[in-house]
Structures are given as structure tokens and as C-alpha cells.
Design a protein around this motif. Structure first.
Motif, PDB file in Angstrom:
ATOM      1  N   ASP A   1     -34.265 -25.220 -89.638  1.00  0.00           N
ATOM      2  CA  ASP A   1     -33.628 -26.395 -89.032  1.00  0.00           C
ATOM      3  C   ASP A   1     -33.124 -26.088 -87.624  1.00  0.00           C
ATOM      4  O   ASP A   1     -32.373 -26.869 -87.047  1.00  0.00           O
ATOM      5  N   THR A   2     -33.553 -24.954 -87.074  1.00  0.00           N
ATOM      6  CA  THR A   2     -33.216 -24.440 -85.735  1.00  0.00           C
ATOM      7  C   THR A   2     -31.762 -23.989 -85.621  1.00  0.00           C
ATOM      8  O   THR A   2     -31.273 -23.767 -84.519  1.00  0.00           O
ATOM      9  N   SER A   3     -31.087 -23.832 -86.742  1.00  0.00           N
ATOM     10  CA  SER A   3     -29.760 -23.216 -86.717  1.00  0.00           C
ATOM     11  C   SER A   3     -29.936 -21.701 -86.854  1.00  0.00           C
ATOM     12  O   SER A   3     -31.049 -21.208 -87.099  1.00  0.00           O
ATOM     13  N   GLY A   4     -28.860 -20.984 -86.699  1.00  0.00           N
ATOM     14  CA  GLY A   4     -28.926 -19.538 -86.836  1.00  0.00           C
ATOM     15  C   GLY A   4     -27.547 -18.970 -87.067  1.00  0.00           C
ATOM     16  O   GLY A   4     -26.537 -19.654 -86.907  1.00  0.00           O
TER      17      GLY A   4
ATOM     18  N   PHE B   1     -37.993 -35.203 -75.523  1.00  0.00           N
ATOM     19  CA  PHE B   1     -38.818 -35.825 -76.553  1.00  0.00           C
ATOM     20  C   PHE B   1     -38.530 -35.165 -77.897  1.00  0.00           C
ATOM     21  O   PHE B   1     -38.883 -34.023 -78.142  1.00  0.00           O
ATOM     22  N   GLY B   2     -37.881 -35.920 -78.782  1.00  0.00           N
ATOM     23  CA  GLY B   2     -37.360 -35.391 -80.024  1.00  0.00           C
ATOM     24  C   GLY B   2     -38.308 -34.561 -80.866  1.00  0.00           C
ATOM     25  O   GLY B   2     -37.983 -33.422 -81.241  1.00  0.00           O
ATOM     26  N   PRO B   3     -39.510 -35.078 -81.220  1.00  0.00           N
ATOM     27  CA  PRO B   3     -40.409 -34.309 -82.092  1.00  0.00           C
ATOM     28  C   PRO B   3     -40.804 -32.954 -81.505  1.00  0.00           C
ATOM     29  O   PRO B   3     -40.900 -31.958 -82.237  1.00  0.00           O
ATOM     30  N   VAL B   4     -41.038 -32.895 -80.204  1.00  0.00           N
ATOM     31  CA  VAL B   4     -41.397 -31.626 -79.566  1.00  0.00           C
ATOM     32  C   VAL B   4     -40.165 -30.728 -79.461  1.00  0.00           C
ATOM     33  O   VAL B   4     -40.237 -29.514 -79.676  1.00  0.00           O
ATOM     34  N   TRP B   5     -39.027 -31.322 -79.136  1.00  0.00           N
ATOM     35  CA  TRP B   5     -37.784 -30.555 -79.009  1.00  0.00           C
ATOM     36  C   TRP B   5     -37.431 -29.856 -80.303  1.00  0.00           C
ATOM     37  O   TRP B   5     -36.963 -28.714 -80.286  1.00  0.00           O
ATOM     38  N   ARG B   6     -37.663 -30.508 -81.443  1.00  0.00           N
ATOM     39  CA  ARG B   6     -37.289 -29.903 -82.722  1.00  0.00           C
ATOM     40  C   ARG B   6     -38.047 -28.599 -82.983  1.00  0.00           C
ATOM     41  O   ARG B   6     -37.558 -27.724 -83.685  1.00  0.00           O
ATOM     42  N   VAL B   7     -39.237 -28.468 -82.418  1.00  0.00           N
ATOM     43  CA  VAL B   7     -39.993 -27.220 -82.529  1.00  0.00           C
ATOM     44  C   VAL B   7     -39.571 -26.244 -81.434  1.00  0.00           C
ATOM     45  O   VAL B   7     -39.264 -25.072 -81.698  1.00  0.00           O
TER      46      VAL B   7
END
Length: 246
Positions: A76-79, A38-44
Motif C-alpha cells: 500500500d506504499t507505506s513502510g 495522476f492517481g493510478p500511476v502515482w500509486r505505483v
């Protein structure tokens, strides 16, 4: 464990806990899969995968003799993990390889702990790893991400019942096993659109001459393999179709 002495806490951490019912194991598996899909939850939730990803780079960099200078985690969940040392050679290759495979390997390690009923130990090992990583974080968002994750683990391990701890431990394990696969898919999707010219796979290509797609395939095989093995460890007695119809 609230109100316990240090000795009692230590015994709880190194001791074993009761095996949870199969229903809890399966419900947490479904919940983790929903989080990943589920995209919105996955992004967090993907921030947890990024922490594991960059932690993998950092650990292997240190083990290969490189000097770790810092880790940055972004909103943006990158690192990015920066280390100093030779720009070529096995150390750089293994450091580059470590990122995408670490979440899945961590999930497999968690599954191994759960099969021997060390649920509390799993939570406290997670706390120790986060504390070690926090020392090397070099930006505010990264500090907030690691501290928030650590606080949640501490609250669960210290204040909740054995059932809640079991649910969280299995949820984390399933999430790492499922969550290790989606970033590999997203990586190749970006590569196919030429949006990730400096991805781990492309850096490995420049280091070794092996095509980036081959490295993505390695990432994917490790992730799927860990899910299959870890899933079998977590639910070895799951009824088969033949059992249900006999």
C-alpha cells in the motif's frame, strides 16, 4: 557501457556527460508532474518515494547512534523502519523528521549533480544506495521493490545511450522534487480525518510537544523549498515572460 572495461566504466561514472537540450529537461519535468498528479500511476510510482522515505529514517537512525534492526515496505506504499536506542532525545527527533524530507533532499542532491553534468554518477549512486538499503529489508515485498528499482537503474546505466540516461536522470530528479510534496499533503489529509494517529508528525509531537501541524508545515516548507531551488538549478536559463515579449 555494455562491453566496456572496468576502467572505462569507472571513467564514465566519475566523468561528466554533455548537457542535454532544454527541451529534454522540460519534457521530463512535465512527465514527472503527470506521474505525481495522476492517481493510478502515482500509486505505483509512490513506492520509490517510500523507499527514499524509509531510507532517510534508517540513515539518520544510524548517524544518531541508534541500532537499525530492519526496514519493511508494504504494497500500500507505506513502510516502517525499526531501530533500537533511547526512546527520547535528539536522535529520535531527527530520525522521525528525516522521512518526509528525504525524497525532496535527494531530489535536490540529484539536481546538484545534474548541474555539473554528472548524469551517470547520479544513476550509480542510486544503485549503491539501493544496495545498501537492501541489506536491511525484512519482507518480501520490500525486497522486490528495491531490487526492481535497482535493476531498472542498472539496465539504464549499462545498456542505454547517453540521451536515454539523461532523460531518466532528469525524470528521477523531477519526480523526487515533485513527489516529495504530495505525501505531505496526503499526510495532513489523513490527519485531518484522524486516520493517522501514529504518523511521523504525531510521533514528533509526542517527543517534543510541538504540534503535529507544525511538523507537517516543516515537511512542506522543505519540500517546496527543494523544488524551487532544484528547479532553478535545472532550468536557470528558462525565458521569462518579459524575455518573450521584448
Amino acid at each position: 557501457m555494455h562491453g566496456s572495461t572496468i576502467g572505462q566504466v569507472w571513467q564514465q561514472v566519475i566523468g561528466t556527460q554533455p548537457t542535454p537540450p532544454l527541451t529534454l529537461v522540460l519534457v521530463t519535468a512535465v512527465a514527472a508532474l503527470v506521474v505525481v498528479l495522476f492517481g493510478p500511476v502515482w500509486r505505483v510510482a509512490r513506492n520509490v518515494v517510500t523507499i527514499a522515505h524509509e531510507g532517510g529514517h534508517a540513515l539518520v537512525a544510524l548517524l544518531s547512534g541508534r541500532r537499525l534492526t530492519g526496514i519493511r515496505l508494504h504494497s500500500d506504499t507505506s513502510g516502517v523502519t525499526v531501530s533500537v536506542g533511547k526512546r527520547t532525545g535528539p536522535g529520535m527527533v531527527f530520525t522521525g523528521l528525516a522521512g518526509y524530507v528525504t525524497p525532496s533532499l535527494l531530489g535536490l542532491g540529484c539536481a546538484a549533480l545534474l548541474t555539473v553534468n554528472h548524469l551517470t554518477a547520479l544513476l550509480w549512486i542510486g544503485l549503491l544506495l539501493l544496495a545498501a538499503m537492501l541489506v536491511m529489508i525484512r519482507n518480501a515485498y520490500g525486497v522486490v521493490s528495491v531490487v526492481a528499482t535497482g535493476v531498472l537503474l542498472f539496465l539504464v546505466s549499462w545498456f542505454t545511450s547517453a540521451t536515454v540516461q539523461a532523460a531518466v536522470a532528469y525524470l528521477i530528479t523531477w519526480f523526487l522534487l515533485f513527489g516529495g510534496i504530495r505525501p505531505v499533503y496526503e499526510l495532513q489529509l489523513k490527519r485531518s480525518r484522524r486516520q493517522a494517529p501514529d504518523s511521523d508528525a504525531d510521533q514528533l509531537h509526542r517527543l517534543t510537544g510541538v504540534p503535529g501541524l507544525a511538523w507537517v508545515t516543516v515537511f512542506g516548507l522543505v519540500a517546496v523549498g527543494c523544488l524551487l531551488v532544484g528547479g532553478y538549478w535545472l532550468v536557470p536559463d528558462l525565458p521569462t515572460f518579459g524575455d518573450l515579449t521584448s
